[in-house]
Scaffold this motif. Structure first.
Motif, PDB file in Angstrom:
ATOM      1  N   VAL A 186      -4.794   7.259   0.188  1.00  5.89           N
ATOM      2  CA  VAL A 186      -4.137   5.960   1.218  1.00  5.89           C
ATOM      3  C   VAL A 186      -4.705   4.899  -0.296  1.00  5.89           C
ATOM      4  O   VAL A 186      -5.805   4.722  -0.842  1.00  5.89           O
ATOM      5  CB  VAL A 186      -5.272   5.587   2.334  1.00  5.89           C
ATOM      6  N   ALA A 187      -3.671   4.315  -0.641  1.00  6.56           N
ATOM      7  CA  ALA A 187      -3.852   3.539  -1.970  1.00  6.56           C
ATOM      8  C   ALA A 187      -3.399   1.714  -1.425  1.00  6.56           C
ATOM      9  O   ALA A 187      -2.282   1.722  -0.821  1.00  6.56           O
ATOM     10  CB  ALA A 187      -3.248   4.032  -3.163  1.00  6.56           C
ATOM     11  N   ALA A 188      -4.068   0.759  -2.034  1.00  8.90           N
ATOM     12  CA  ALA A 188      -3.861  -0.487  -1.547  1.00  8.90           C
ATOM     13  C   ALA A 188      -4.537  -1.612  -2.396  1.00  8.90           C
ATOM     14  O   ALA A 188      -5.006  -1.263  -2.440  1.00  8.90           O
ATOM     15  CB  ALA A 188      -3.493  -0.581  -0.023  1.00  8.90           C
ATOM     16  N   ALA A 189      -4.196  -2.717  -1.610  1.00  8.02           N
ATOM     17  CA  ALA A 189      -4.605  -4.004  -2.171  1.00  8.02           C
ATOM     18  C   ALA A 189      -6.132  -4.088  -1.629  1.00  8.02           C
ATOM     19  O   ALA A 189      -5.816  -3.753  -0.031  1.00  8.02           O
ATOM     20  CB  ALA A 189      -4.491  -5.089  -2.379  1.00  8.02           C
ATOM     21  N   PRO A 190      -7.543  -5.064  -1.777  1.00  8.63           N
ATOM     22  CA  PRO A 190      -8.607  -4.570  -0.283  1.00  8.63           C
ATOM     23  C   PRO A 190      -8.126  -5.623   0.014  1.00  8.63           C
ATOM     24  O   PRO A 190      -8.701  -4.536   1.355  1.00  8.63           O
ATOM     25  CB  PRO A 190      -9.723  -5.319  -2.387  1.00  8.63           C
ATOM     26  N   GLY A 191      -7.264  -6.339   0.597  1.00  5.60           N
ATOM     27  CA  GLY A 191      -7.308  -6.430   1.464  1.00  5.60           C
ATOM     28  C   GLY A 191      -6.381  -6.104   2.352  1.00  5.60           C
ATOM     29  O   GLY A 191      -6.346  -6.674   4.086  1.00  5.60           O
ATOM     30  N   VAL A 192      -5.601  -5.016   2.202  1.00  3.32           N
ATOM     31  CA  VAL A 192      -4.679  -4.007   3.830  1.00  3.32           C
ATOM     32  C   VAL A 192      -5.307  -2.944   3.574  1.00  3.32           C
ATOM     33  O   VAL A 192      -4.839  -2.535   4.661  1.00  3.32           O
ATOM     34  CB  VAL A 192      -4.087  -4.249   2.063  1.00  3.32           C
ATOM     35  N   HIS A 193      -6.482  -2.370   2.989  1.00  3.70           N
ATOM     36  CA  HIS A 193      -6.732  -0.904   2.150  1.00  3.70           C
ATOM     37  C   HIS A 193      -7.153  -0.369   4.233  1.00  3.70           C
ATOM     38  O   HIS A 193      -7.218   0.447   4.259  1.00  3.70           O
ATOM     39  CB  HIS A 193      -7.363  -0.623   1.503  1.00  3.70           C
ATOM     40  N   ASP A 194      -8.511  -1.676   4.584  1.00  5.43           N
ATOM     41  CA  ASP A 194      -8.601  -1.258   5.952  1.00  5.43           C
ATOM     42  C   ASP A 194      -7.714  -1.065   6.543  1.00  5.43           C
ATOM     43  O   ASP A 194      -8.104   0.116   7.723  1.00  5.43           O
ATOM     44  CB  ASP A 194      -9.692  -2.070   5.531  1.00  5.43           C
ATOM     45  N   GLU A 195      -6.593  -1.963   6.501  1.00  2.41           N
ATOM     46  CA  GLU A 195      -6.398  -1.974   7.916  1.00  2.41           C
ATOM     47  C   GLU A 195      -5.431  -0.921   7.674  1.00  2.41           C
ATOM     48  O   GLU A 195      -4.973  -0.115   8.724  1.00  2.41           O
ATOM     49  CB  GLU A 195      -5.444  -3.466   7.527  1.00  2.41           C
TER      50      GLU A 195
ATOM     51  N   GLY B  57       0.971  -1.245  -0.086  1.00  2.00           N
ATOM     52  CA  GLY B  57       0.401  -0.257  -0.146  1.00  2.00           C
ATOM     53  C   GLY B  57       0.838   1.250  -0.206  1.00  2.00           C
ATOM     54  O   GLY B  57       2.066   0.835   0.099  1.00  2.00           O
ATOM     55  N   ALA B  58      -0.144   2.423  -0.602  1.00  2.00           N
ATOM     56  CA  ALA B  58       1.749   3.813  -0.147  1.00  2.00           C
ATOM     57  C   ALA B  58       0.368   4.601   0.462  1.00  2.00           C
ATOM     58  O   ALA B  58      -1.298   4.467   0.323  1.00  2.00           O
ATOM     59  CB  ALA B  58       1.391   3.890  -1.756  1.00  2.00           C
ATOM     60  N   VAL B  59       0.380   5.866   1.328  1.00  2.00           N
ATOM     61  CA  VAL B  59       0.214   6.468   1.851  1.00  2.00           C
ATOM     62  C   VAL B  59       0.642   8.068   1.234  1.00  2.00           C
ATOM     63  O   VAL B  59       1.640   7.814   1.694  1.00  2.00           O
ATOM     64  CB  VAL B  59       0.495   6.886   3.549  1.00  2.00           C
ATOM     65  N   VAL B  60       0.022   7.976   1.102  1.00  8.80           N
ATOM     66  CA  VAL B  60       0.509  10.439   0.279  1.00  8.80           C
ATOM     67  C   VAL B  60      -0.176  11.043   0.780  1.00  8.80           C
ATOM     68  O   VAL B  60      -1.582  11.570   1.067  1.00  8.80           O
ATOM     69  CB  VAL B  60      -0.071  10.344  -1.621  1.00  8.80           C
TER      70      VAL B  60
ATOM     71  N   THR C  99      -8.403   6.070  -1.523  1.00 13.15           N
ATOM     72  CA  THR C  99      -9.216   7.242  -1.162  1.00 13.15           C
ATOM     73  C   THR C  99      -8.232   8.146  -0.643  1.00 13.15           C
ATOM     74  O   THR C  99      -7.557   7.833  -0.719  1.00 13.15           O
ATOM     75  CB  THR C  99     -10.123   5.545  -0.165  1.00 13.15           C
ATOM     76  N   ASP C 100      -9.348   8.677  -0.015  1.00 18.34           N
ATOM     77  CA  ASP C 100      -8.858   9.712   1.121  1.00 18.34           C
ATOM     78  C   ASP C 100      -8.403   9.847   2.439  1.00 18.34           C
ATOM     79  O   ASP C 100      -8.800   8.163   2.462  1.00 18.34           O
ATOM     80  CB  ASP C 100      -9.387  10.884   0.723  1.00 18.34           C
ATOM     81  N   PHE C 101      -7.876  10.211   3.825  1.00 21.43           N
ATOM     82  CA  PHE C 101      -7.801   9.452   4.513  1.00 21.43           C
ATOM     83  C   PHE C 101      -8.959   9.212   5.479  1.00 21.43           C
ATOM     84  O   PHE C 101      -9.589   8.547   6.808  1.00 21.43           O
ATOM     85  CB  PHE C 101      -7.019  10.406   5.461  1.00 21.43           C
ATOM     86  N   THR C 102     -10.261   9.191   4.544  1.00 27.04           N
ATOM     87  CA  THR C 102     -11.750   9.442   5.281  1.00 27.04           C
ATOM     88  C   THR C 102     -12.206   7.943   5.379  1.00 27.04           C
ATOM     89  O   THR C 102     -12.994   7.615   5.531  1.00 27.04           O
ATOM     90  CB  THR C 102     -13.123  10.365   6.224  1.00 27.04           C
ATOM     91  N   GLY C 103     -11.220   7.557   3.625  1.00 26.85           N
ATOM     92  CA  GLY C 103     -12.359   6.451   3.145  1.00 26.85           C
ATOM     93  C   GLY C 103     -13.270   6.258   2.097  1.00 26.85           C
ATOM     94  O   GLY C 103     -13.563   5.348   1.771  1.00 26.85           O
TER      95      GLY C 103
END
Length: 91
Positions: free
Chosen positions: A63-72, A22-25, A48-52
């Motif tokens: 916030v960008a990631a694979a589906p299984g990682v994004h919510d984490e 994932g990446a957080v920008v 998504t943005d930081f609120t989801g």
């Protein structure tokens, strides 16, 4: 583990390719994020943005990631933000 490669485009492209989980920008311009977000989404990832909420051109952060990682990642960001705010409220 947190790594910054010096380029938002590279971080998001690596996320799309599965090199990064994932990446957080934080707060870049739309032109820094847009192509990378398109790559992540085309690869089946979530951006998504930081609120989801889904990332859009006016969003400052990603916030960008694979589906299984994004919510984490969102949960970690929320817990860090909550604890930081709690710490600031103490005299």
């Amino acid at each position: 583990r947190l790594r910054m490669h010096g380029s938002t485009g590279v971080d998001l492209a690596y996320t799309a390719a599965g090199v990064l989980g994932g990446a957080v920008v934080f707060g870049h311009h739309p032109w820094d994020n847009a192509a990378g977000v398109a790559l992540v989404r085309a690869a089946g990832g979530i951006a998504t943005d930081f609120t989801g909420a889904p990332w859009r051109i006016g969003s400052g952060s990603v916030v960008a990631a694979a589906p299984g990682v994004h919510d984490e990642i969102l949960d970690i960001l929320e817990s860090v933000t909550d604890s930081r705010l709690e710490g600031e409220q103490q005299p």
